[in-house]
Design an enzyme around this catalytic site. Structure first.
Site, mmCIF file in Angstrom:
data_model
loop_
_atom_site.group_PDB
_atom_site.id
_atom_site.type_symbol
_atom_site.label_atom_id
_atom_site.label_comp_id
_atom_site.label_asym_id
_atom_site.label_seq_id
_atom_site.Cartn_x
_atom_site.Cartn_y
_atom_site.Cartn_z
ATOM 1 C CE1 TYR A 196 -3.477 2.834 0.429
ATOM 2 C CE2 TYR A 196 -2.167 3.430 2.343
ATOM 3 C CZ TYR A 196 -3.162 3.730 1.428
ATOM 4 O OH TYR A 196 -3.832 4.933 1.507
ATOM 5 C CE LYS A 200 -2.656 6.810 -1.784
ATOM 6 N NZ LYS A 200 -3.899 6.996 -2.584
HETATM 7 N N1 LIG Z 1 -8.705 6.280 4.977
HETATM 8 C C1 LIG Z 1 -7.585 6.890 5.325
HETATM 9 O O1 LIG Z 1 -7.250 6.995 6.522
HETATM 10 C C2 LIG Z 1 -6.708 7.481 4.273
HETATM 11 C C3 LIG Z 1 -6.988 7.377 2.912
HETATM 12 N N2 LIG Z 1 -6.149 7.950 1.992
HETATM 13 C C4 LIG Z 1 -6.436 7.875 0.555
HETATM 14 O O2 LIG Z 1 -7.698 8.454 0.313
HETATM 15 C C5 LIG Z 1 -8.319 7.831 -0.810
HETATM 16 C C6 LIG Z 1 -9.727 7.444 -0.422
HETATM 17 O O3 LIG Z 1 -9.646 6.536 0.646
HETATM 18 P P1 LIG Z 1 -10.925 6.063 1.471
HETATM 19 O O4 LIG Z 1 -12.092 6.900 1.112
HETATM 20 O O5 LIG Z 1 -10.513 5.942 2.869
HETATM 21 O O6 LIG Z 1 -11.084 4.603 0.887
HETATM 22 P P2 LIG Z 1 -12.378 3.871 0.337
HETATM 23 O O7 LIG Z 1 -12.006 2.467 0.116
HETATM 24 O O8 LIG Z 1 -13.545 4.153 1.195
HETATM 25 O O9 LIG Z 1 -12.602 4.599 -1.052
HETATM 26 C C7 LIG Z 1 -11.911 4.266 -2.207
HETATM 27 C C8 LIG Z 1 -12.907 4.214 -3.350
HETATM 28 O O10 LIG Z 1 -12.198 3.851 -4.531
HETATM 29 C C9 LIG Z 1 -12.998 2.928 -5.240
HETATM 30 N N3 LIG Z 1 -12.179 2.080 -6.070
HETATM 31 C C10 LIG Z 1 -11.361 1.074 -5.669
HETATM 32 N N4 LIG Z 1 -10.820 0.475 -6.719
HETATM 33 C C11 LIG Z 1 -11.283 1.117 -7.820
HETATM 34 C C12 LIG Z 1 -11.091 0.958 -9.188
HETATM 35 N N5 LIG Z 1 -10.309 -0.014 -9.690
HETATM 36 N N6 LIG Z 1 -11.718 1.789 -10.037
HETATM 37 C C13 LIG Z 1 -12.549 2.764 -9.564
HETATM 38 N N7 LIG Z 1 -12.774 2.951 -8.261
HETATM 39 C C14 LIG Z 1 -12.157 2.135 -7.407
HETATM 40 C C15 LIG Z 1 -13.717 2.119 -4.176
HETATM 41 O O11 LIG Z 1 -14.866 1.495 -4.696
HETATM 42 C C16 LIG Z 1 -13.993 3.170 -3.125
HETATM 43 O O12 LIG Z 1 -15.272 3.733 -3.296
HETATM 44 C C17 LIG Z 1 -7.424 6.660 -1.193
HETATM 45 O O13 LIG Z 1 -6.689 7.024 -2.328
HETATM 46 C C18 LIG Z 1 -6.521 6.466 0.011
HETATM 47 O O14 LIG Z 1 -5.276 5.975 -0.364
HETATM 48 C C19 LIG Z 1 -5.057 8.655 2.377
HETATM 49 C C20 LIG Z 1 -4.743 8.780 3.693
HETATM 50 C C21 LIG Z 1 -5.532 8.206 4.739
HETATM 51 C C1 LIG Z 2 -4.820 -4.015 17.087
HETATM 52 C C2 LIG Z 2 -3.705 -3.132 16.665
HETATM 53 C C3 LIG Z 2 -2.573 -3.081 17.599
HETATM 54 C C4 LIG Z 2 -4.221 -1.754 16.360
HETATM 55 C C5 LIG Z 2 -4.468 -1.670 14.904
HETATM 56 C C6 LIG Z 2 -4.617 -0.259 14.450
HETATM 57 C C7 LIG Z 2 -4.460 -0.196 12.947
HETATM 58 C C8 LIG Z 2 -5.588 -0.927 12.304
HETATM 59 C C9 LIG Z 2 -4.360 1.255 12.496
HETATM 60 C C10 LIG Z 2 -3.195 1.982 13.182
HETATM 61 C C11 LIG Z 2 -2.748 3.069 12.225
HETATM 62 C C12 LIG Z 2 -3.719 3.001 11.071
HETATM 63 C C13 LIG Z 2 -3.279 3.548 9.715
HETATM 64 C C14 LIG Z 2 -2.858 4.996 9.817
HETATM 65 O O1 LIG Z 2 -3.902 5.751 10.373
HETATM 66 C C15 LIG Z 2 -2.471 5.581 8.482
HETATM 67 C C16 LIG Z 2 -3.229 5.147 7.298
HETATM 68 C C17 LIG Z 2 -3.129 5.898 6.177
HETATM 69 C C18 LIG Z 2 -3.706 5.519 4.961
HETATM 70 O O2 LIG Z 2 -3.423 6.083 3.915
HETATM 71 C C19 LIG Z 2 -4.653 4.378 4.932
HETATM 72 C C20 LIG Z 2 -5.075 3.908 6.277
HETATM 73 C C21 LIG Z 2 -3.925 3.846 7.270
HETATM 74 C C22 LIG Z 2 -2.918 2.829 6.721
HETATM 75 C C23 LIG Z 2 -4.416 3.413 8.674
HETATM 76 C C24 LIG Z 2 -4.946 1.965 8.648
HETATM 77 C C25 LIG Z 2 -5.270 1.403 10.039
HETATM 78 C C26 LIG Z 2 -4.087 1.525 11.002
HETATM 79 C C27 LIG Z 2 -2.957 0.646 10.518
#
Ligand SMILES: NC(=O)C1=CN([C@@H]2O[C@H](COP(=O)(O)OP(=O)(O)OC[C@H]3O[C@@H](n4cnc5c(N)ncnc54)[C@H](O)[C@@H]3O)[C@@H](O)[C@H]2O)C=CC1
Ligand SMILES: CC(C)CCC[C@@H](C)[C@H]1CC[C@H]2[C@@H]3[C@H](O)CC4=CC(=O)CC[C@]4(C)[C@H]3CC[C@]12C
Length: 403
Positions: A196, A200
């Site tokens: 992952y 990214k």
């Molecule tokens: N959730 C988090 O804590 C963080 C997320 N991100 C980034 O933010 C973005 C959104 O993440 P989330 O909303 O949390 O994830 P999510 O899994 O809820 O949303 C991702 C979306 O992309 C769609 N998707 C996946 N594969 C696809 C494909 N082949 N074609 C078209 N659509 C596709 C999924 O159906 C989903 O709706 C991602 O790029 C992720 O890397 C960055 C930092 C933290």
């Molecule tokens: C039982 C364990 C000891 C606790 C597990 C916690 C983990 C599931 C999460 C701890 C940190 C999280 C990640 C972090 O917040 C940064 C992230 C950034 C992204 O771009 C995607 C999500 C994630 C990797 C997030 C995922 C869950 C944790 C690993």
């Protein structure tokens, strides 16, 4: 009541035009073949935005934010592998919302969606640190999907591209080095072992390197990447999982990581707002913002992953047992390794993907906090939601999930 909420509740309830599951073609959109520039006054009230991954956790908030905060919006294209039912109920006002079921790994599907768009916010991706998807699939979606988006922008003359990167592009690294109140220029040994963060980092590089490329019509592509830390808020699946686990364990969770480890987290509404603002400002400040990365931050407090979650789960009746980890560190490492082994052994039979694995444990155990004002200085970003408001909204959502 927050500013945003007042707007939402006071707004007109007009259903936007929605074309569910419609695959748009360039012909249908009346693409002119010239570079799309927001500078043209004739086009200022007529912007077409495309949000890839628009049906995901963050995507839903970005879609809502664009509808509320981008008055120049004419058409909003929501592109996702899986279209969500909430699209049907969107309060889109006069904006045409086009739902496009498509796959970013399919160049022709991406091209059809991008044709005629002025701005692309690309956040579609596989967010998998639990071993659900293979590293090849993660690479295909996150890296090759991003490449397809860039090439489609170049081909159709779309000039502005905002990419949702991640703090994971920087760290935590596999050595567990802390990143303490770091900013975009803080030196850090970024070592990516997991698919992952690798994906990214590669995708982010593609996006930044594409800045300045000539798009159809002769103008340059302007790109930037936003790096959210761990996002929380309404729709956060892992928070829901922790809540359910807490309920199963008699309204308790057991501390496994020392409280001294700090994580910087960011509220989903603020992440969405930063995307919308960055997209709006890219044209006016292309010299400054083009090719730049920005951490995505707000005023949420620095806390350990578990203590932070308790800010929301506590008011929902779950308590965290132990001021210190209840399981010795060596045992946790062993359990994480055992989970990884089980995942590998069981893979031919079933998908075993628990929260705890060596990678997630390393993440949870490593301090990673961001302190920066780069986005504020470059494009005037200020969080739209205070910490109190973000907390209140998240608690309300957690309570509603089991209601
Ligand atoms: N959730 C988090 O804590 C963080 C997320 N991100 C980034 O933010 C973005 C959104 O993440 P989330 O909303 O949390 O994830 P999510 O899994 O809820 O949303 C991702 C979306 O992309 C769609 N998707 C996946 N594969 C696809 C494909 N082949 N074609 C078209 N659509 C596709 C999924 O159906 C989903 O709706 C991602 O790029 C992720 O890397 C960055 C930092 C933290
Ligand atoms: C039982 C364990 C000891 C606790 C597990 C916690 C983990 C599931 C999460 C701890 C940190 C999280 C990640 C972090 O917040 C940064 C992230 C950034 C992204 O771009 C995607 C999500 C994630 C990797 C997030 C995922 C869950 C944790 C690993």
């Amino acid at each position: 009541m927050g500013q945003e909420e007042e707007q939402a509740e006071g707004g007109r309830c007009v259903t936007g035009r929605l074309a569910p599951s419609r695959q748009v073609s360039s012909g249908q959109l009346g693409h002119t073949g010239t570079g799309c520039s927001m500078a043209d006054p004739a086009q200022t009230q007529e912007l077409v935005y495309l949000v890839t991954g628009g049906c995901g956790f963050l995507g839903e908030h970005v879609v809502q934010m664009l509808l509320r905060r981008e008055p120049r919006l004419r058409e909003l294209r929501v592109f996702d592998l899986h279209l969500s039912p909430w699209l049907e109920k969107l309060d889109a006002g006069p904006v045409r919302v086009t739902a496009i079921q498509g796959d970013v790994t399919q160049a022709h599907e991406v091209e059809a969606a991008v044709a005629g768009a002025h701005v692309v916010i690309h956040m579609a991706g596989l967010v998998d640190v639990f071993g659900r998807a293979s590293s090849e699939t993660i690479h295909m979606v996150n890296v090759e999907g991003t490449r397809n988006v860039i090439e489609a922008c170049v081909r159709w003359g779309t000039r502005f591209l905002v990419y949702t990167s991640s703090m994971e592009v920087v760290g935590p690294n596999t050595k567990g080095h802390p990143f303490y109140r770091g900013n975009e220029d803080t030196p850090y040994e970024a070592v990516h072992a997991h698919p992952y963060p690798c994906s990214k980092a590669l995708a982010e590089r593609l996006v930044l390197e594409a800045n300045g490329r000539e798009v159809r019509g002769g103008l340059p592509l302007v790109t930037c990447a936003l790096r959210p830390t761990g996002i929380y808020g309404e729709g956060h699946q892992i928070m829901r999982d922790f809540y359910r686990q807490g309920l199963r364990l008699g309204s308790r969770l057991f501390r496994v990581v020392p409280a001294s480890v700090e994580h910087g987290r960011v509220y989903v509404g603020n992440v969405a707002w930063m995307h919308v603002l960055a997209a709006q400002e890219l044209e006016r400040r292309e010299g400054l913002m083009g090719g730049q990365v920005y951490f995505c931050y707000d005023s949420s407090p620095y806390k350990s992953y578990e203590d932070f979650n308790m800010e929301f789960l506590g008011p929902c009746g779950v308590r965290l047992v132990g001021t210190r980890p209840v399981v010795p560190s060596w045992l946790l490492v062993l359990l994480a390794a055992l989970n990884a082994l089980l995942q590998w052994l069981l893979r031919p039979l079933l998908l075993y993907a628990p929260l705890l694995n060596p990678y997630t444990l390393a993440m949870a155990k490593t301090t990673f906090t961001v302190s920066t004002t780069k986005a504020q200085q470059h494009f005037g970003y200020e969080p739209l939601f205070s910490w109190e408001e973000s907390r209140r909204r998240t608690i309300r959502w957690v309570q509603a999930t089991e209601g």
